[in-house]
Design an enzyme around this catalytic site. Sequence first.
Site, mmCIF file in Angstrom:
data_model
loop_
_atom_site.group_PDB
_atom_site.id
_atom_site.type_symbol
_atom_site.label_atom_id
_atom_site.label_comp_id
_atom_site.label_asym_id
_atom_site.label_seq_id
_atom_site.Cartn_x
_atom_site.Cartn_y
_atom_site.Cartn_z
ATOM 1 N N ASP A 278 121.019 -50.507 28.092
ATOM 2 C CA ASP A 278 119.778 -51.238 28.369
ATOM 3 C C ASP A 278 118.612 -50.309 28.703
ATOM 4 O OD1 ASP A 278 121.426 -53.533 28.192
ATOM 5 O OD2 ASP A 278 121.901 -53.389 30.317
ATOM 6 N N GLU B 135 116.969 -62.416 25.262
ATOM 7 C CA GLU B 135 117.002 -61.723 26.550
ATOM 8 C C GLU B 135 116.271 -60.391 26.425
ATOM 9 O OE1 GLU B 135 121.094 -60.761 27.514
ATOM 10 O OE2 GLU B 135 121.518 -60.233 25.444
#
Length: 559
Positions: A15, A188
């Site tokens: 991420d 997301e």
Amino acid sequence: MSLIQNPILPGFNADPSIIRVEDTYYIANSTFEWFPGVRLHESKDLEHWSLLPSPLSTTTLLDMRGNSASGGIWAPDLSYADGKFWLVYTDVKVVNGAFKDMTNYLTTATDIKGPWTDPIKLNGLGFDASLFHDKDGRKYLVQQTWDHREYKHPFDGITLTEFDMTTMKLQPKKAKTIYNGTNVKLVEGPHLYQINDYYYLFAAQGGTVFTHQEVVARSKTLDTLSFETEPGDPFITNFDTPDNYIQKQGHGGLVSTPKGEWYYASLCARPWNHKNESSTDPRGWSSLGRETSIQKVEWDEEGWPRIVGGHGGTTFVEGPKDAIQTNAPAEHSQKDDFASSTLDINWNTLRVPFTEKMGSVGNGKLTLIGQGSLANNFDLSLIARRWQAFYFDAEVKVKFDPFSYQQMAGLTNYYNDRHWSFVFITWNEVNGAVIEVAENNRGNYTSYLKDNAIKIPDGTEYVWFRTKVRKESYSYEYSFDGKKFIEIPVVLDAAVLSDDYVLQTYGGFFTGAFVGLAAVDYSGYDRVAEFYNFDYKELGDKVLPDGSYTWKASESRFD
């Protein structure tokens, strides 16, 4: 100009949130239940990266005691504005099931190395929150939105909420949904950028698995549902490029160079297959976890960003023309003689910081006080570091004198509380002090040696343990003199320590494998173990026919 080889951050570095401040690039990565929270790297050439101190290093900033596996720090967001660094981070308390109980926080620092301010609580609306600094001076929190209702899709679009700089609080009554994603669902990881006349929204979809992708949408306003999705293929995905060396690319961030070139840093994985498996189903086992890749970006005539070389990306990427050579290690071997009174920056603990309750370090040894088992989410004496190569050896010298089978100390390969193995000194009724190898696989515990556990000769003060990781499998060895090592006849499947294997039975599958040192005494008598001369030696990413190892990777994961 050089070629950058992916991944740029090997091993569990998921991420990525990437920014540039003047001539220096910074990346912040998720750490989930591992402490300290948020992993930071810096570089001046996008190729060589130096590890920095983690910002969330105190329980004031982060307390994860009791967090579920793969809870904790999800997708931090790093930004720079108004002369300081802004870090938004999420502490997820519930992983499996209908709910994702979480709290989003904000902390700032004028120096990337800290100190960081006490956290400001933002909200718990959804995870993957990022802070957008508009050119007009206003600030907004952009985030995935979670819906627990079983008759709705749990990923309820991307919410934008204005942040009031006077009160340092969000204004929830002004919140609005700006994007619902596409029919791929699971939208997301949003990051918002203001480029020329448009707001560009980068968001992940498809779940952080082999169907993962990143899409881009844009709008000239921040009005409700005003964003239009980039036409054609997704911005980046490997769903339809199964032969690529790099897989799972998607969630990440955009950055420009001083001379106006553009790059995109993304999570990725390098799966492998057992020799008797199809190369596409299963796509493979990602034992190094989700890593960080980088791809070059160009803009088409309509003003949409496109990955150079196609949406599948490439293993080798053209570096920036204005890159400044950065000195950083090409590989990540680590020798630790525990001379310092603080742990080396590569070590991590689970959920809480290393304290006197766990033990001490310095003067040539690490002391660990036995606490709960490796299945314990509250009280555990373990330090560990990431697997960052497919082939490596890790070795340590141990002193431990148990009087109960409930006491164990040694070397572990660890994914989470349900998936790990352990070579350790313990005690049994047959031979007293012995060496055992055990594995926890989906929560099912197996002792491999049992009553044939290796007796430690009377008068032996130290035992040396070594693990040999060989991509698809790994094993353990022991020595009583530190010179002659004897292989223990137990070969373990490295797939058990992969994201993809854990996913089959558990919803938190985000962290990758670690190698570490642990002491257990669940009898409650606090038996102490001593560790000396840890040596993690990387061998490479690929083995050649002559048995040597290489760091060179091809464009195909099957070569």
